[in-house]
Design a protein around this motif. Structure first.
Motif, PDB file in Angstrom:
ATOM      1  N   ASP A  73       5.015  20.564 -16.085  1.00 50.05           N
ATOM      2  CA  ASP A  73       4.560  20.405 -14.709  1.00 50.05           C
ATOM      3  C   ASP A  73       3.947  19.022 -14.487  1.00 50.05           C
ATOM      4  N   LYS A  74       3.218  18.543 -15.479  1.00 46.18           N
ATOM      5  CA  LYS A  74       2.598  17.223 -15.354  1.00 46.18           C
ATOM      6  C   LYS A  74       3.641  16.113 -15.357  1.00 46.18           C
ATOM      7  N   THR A  75       4.685  16.255 -16.168  1.00 49.46           N
ATOM      8  CA  THR A  75       5.736  15.232 -16.156  1.00 49.46           C
ATOM      9  C   THR A  75       6.459  15.242 -14.804  1.00 49.46           C
ATOM     10  N   ARG A  76       6.665  16.430 -14.250  1.00 52.86           N
ATOM     11  CA  ARG A  76       7.281  16.531 -12.927  1.00 52.86           C
ATOM     12  C   ARG A  76       6.389  15.893 -11.859  1.00 52.86           C
ATOM     13  N   GLU A  77       5.089  16.133 -11.975  1.00 50.95           N
ATOM     14  CA  GLU A  77       4.145  15.568 -11.009  1.00 50.95           C
ATOM     15  C   GLU A  77       4.121  14.044 -11.091  1.00 50.95           C
ATOM     16  N   ILE A  78       4.225  13.501 -12.299  1.00 49.54           N
ATOM     17  CA  ILE A  78       4.265  12.040 -12.459  1.00 49.54           C
ATOM     18  C   ILE A  78       5.481  11.468 -11.743  1.00 49.54           C
ATOM     19  N   LYS A  79       6.634  12.097 -11.924  1.00 46.53           N
ATOM     20  CA  LYS A  79       7.850  11.627 -11.243  1.00 46.53           C
ATOM     21  C   LYS A  79       7.681  11.698  -9.727  1.00 46.53           C
ATOM     22  N   MET A  80       7.070  12.781  -9.251  1.00 45.33           N
ATOM     23  CA  MET A  80       6.838  12.937  -7.825  1.00 45.33           C
ATOM     24  C   MET A  80       5.903  11.842  -7.308  1.00 45.33           C
ATOM     25  N   LEU A  81       4.842  11.550  -8.067  1.00 52.03           N
ATOM     26  CA  LEU A  81       3.899  10.510  -7.656  1.00 52.03           C
ATOM     27  C   LEU A  81       4.572   9.140  -7.640  1.00 52.03           C
ATOM     28  N   GLU A  82       5.428   8.874  -8.628  1.00 48.44           N
ATOM     29  CA  GLU A  82       6.126   7.588  -8.673  1.00 48.44           C
ATOM     30  C   GLU A  82       7.025   7.408  -7.449  1.00 48.44           C
ATOM     31  N   SER A  83       7.737   8.452  -7.061  1.00 46.20           N
ATOM     32  CA  SER A  83       8.591   8.331  -5.874  1.00 46.20           C
ATOM     33  C   SER A  83       7.741   8.195  -4.612  1.00 46.20           C
ATOM     34  N   ARG A  84       6.619   8.876  -4.574  1.00 47.22           N
ATOM     35  CA  ARG A  84       5.709   8.765  -3.422  1.00 47.22           C
ATOM     36  C   ARG A  84       5.128   7.354  -3.331  1.00 47.22           C
ATOM     37  N   ILE A  85       4.798   6.757  -4.464  1.00 47.47           N
ATOM     38  CA  ILE A  85       4.272   5.391  -4.474  1.00 47.47           C
ATOM     39  C   ILE A  85       5.322   4.418  -3.951  1.00 47.47           C
ATOM     40  N   LEU A  86       6.576   4.603  -4.362  1.00 45.22           N
ATOM     41  CA  LEU A  86       7.645   3.743  -3.863  1.00 45.22           C
ATOM     42  C   LEU A  86       7.809   3.883  -2.342  1.00 45.22           C
ATOM     43  N   GLU A  87       7.774   5.113  -1.867  1.00 47.09           N
ATOM     44  CA  GLU A  87       7.886   5.352  -0.424  1.00 47.09           C
ATOM     45  C   GLU A  87       6.751   4.665   0.331  1.00 47.09           C
ATOM     46  N   ILE A  88       5.565   4.795  -0.219  1.00 46.90           N
ATOM     47  CA  ILE A  88       4.388   4.249   0.442  1.00 46.90           C
ATOM     48  C   ILE A  88       4.414   2.718   0.435  1.00 46.90           C
ATOM     49  N   GLN A  89       4.950   2.118  -0.635  1.00 42.93           N
ATOM     50  CA  GLN A  89       5.067   0.660  -0.687  1.00 42.93           C
ATOM     51  C   GLN A  89       6.006   0.164   0.407  1.00 42.93           C
ATOM     52  N   GLN A  90       7.100   0.878   0.602  1.00 41.21           N
ATOM     53  CA  GLN A  90       8.033   0.493   1.656  1.00 41.21           C
ATOM     54  C   GLN A  90       7.393   0.637   3.027  1.00 41.21           C
ATOM     55  N   GLU A  91       6.587   1.668   3.177  1.00 43.96           N
ATOM     56  CA  GLU A  91       5.900   1.895   4.444  1.00 43.96           C
ATOM     57  C   GLU A  91       4.911   0.771   4.740  1.00 43.96           C
ATOM     58  N   ALA A  92       4.265   0.248   3.713  1.00 42.42           N
ATOM     59  CA  ALA A  92       3.283  -0.824   3.890  1.00 42.42           C
ATOM     60  C   ALA A  92       3.944  -2.130   4.302  1.00 42.42           C
ATOM     61  N   GLU A  93       5.209  -2.316   3.964  1.00 45.01           N
ATOM     62  CA  GLU A  93       5.913  -3.561   4.251  1.00 45.01           C
ATOM     63  C   GLU A  93       6.674  -3.535   5.570  1.00 45.01           C
ATOM     64  N   GLU A  94       6.567  -2.470   6.332  1.00 43.17           N
ATOM     65  CA  GLU A  94       7.260  -2.396   7.614  1.00 43.17           C
ATOM     66  C   GLU A  94       6.673  -3.408   8.589  1.00 43.17           C
ATOM     67  N   TYR A  95       7.565  -4.057   9.299  1.00 38.45           N
ATOM     68  CA  TYR A  95       7.142  -5.036  10.296  1.00 38.45           C
ATOM     69  C   TYR A  95       6.953  -4.353  11.643  1.00 38.45           C
ATOM     70  N   VAL A  96       6.016  -4.879  12.402  1.00 36.23           N
ATOM     71  CA  VAL A  96       5.818  -4.428  13.772  1.00 36.23           C
ATOM     72  C   VAL A  96       6.119  -5.612  14.684  1.00 36.23           C
ATOM     73  N   SER A  97       6.560  -5.320  15.876  1.00 36.21           N
ATOM     74  CA  SER A  97       6.847  -6.417  16.805  1.00 36.21           C
ATOM     75  C   SER A  97       6.398  -6.024  18.206  1.00 36.21           C
TER      76      SER A  97
END
Length: 139
Positions: free
Chosen positions: A11-35
């Motif tokens: 379960d912990k290894t699964r949670e780590i994978k889930m957190l890694e994908s969530r971190i990637l998603e969140i990084q992309q969200e932080a780089e979104e441009y507004v206009s």
């Protein structure tokens, strides 16, 4: 080390994978441009009005996203430390059969019958399960 921590390994290894994908998603969200657009005019006569488009990064949103990202990274690091603790425990087990059973059952997630077949050569999962129960009672 107790049996409950071992049972949480997958379960912990699964949670780590889930957190890694969530971190990637969140990084992309932080780089979104507004206009946005504003109205301006030329600096010389006849001062013709026109629309100007401006773009940038929403710094407030970026800061909130980075705070969440830091919390996720802290959680992921804590999980890695727990996995490392489990791995160290497995290495410290002297009985080879117990190590094999722990590896196959709790790390790889095999069913008891398959574990018994690999370790003992016959598919009676009770033998492997009882061996682990006795090991943790004695410890």
């Amino acid at each position: 080390m107790d049996l409950k921590k071992l049972e949480q390994y997958k379960d912990k290894t699964r949670e780590i994978k889930m957190l890694e994908s969530r971190i990637l998603e969140i990084q992309q969200e932080a780089e979104e441009y507004v206009s946005d657009t504003v109205r301006g005019s030329t600096s010389a006569f006849p001062y013709t009005e026109h629309t100007i488009r401006i773009t940038g990064i929403d710094m407030k949103k970026r800061e909130r996203v980075n705070n969440v990202k830091e919390k996720l990274i802290i959680r992921k690091t804590a999980l890695y430390h727990e996995l490392e603790e489990i791995e160290n425990f497995i290495e410290s087990v002297e009985d080879s059969k117990v190590r094999q059973i722990i590896e196959l059952r709790y790390i790889k997630g095999m069913q008891w019958n398959r574990v018994a077949l690999k370790v003992y050569g016959y598919p009676n999962g009770d033998t492997a399960r009882k061996k682990i129960k006795r090991f943790f009672k004695e410890a």
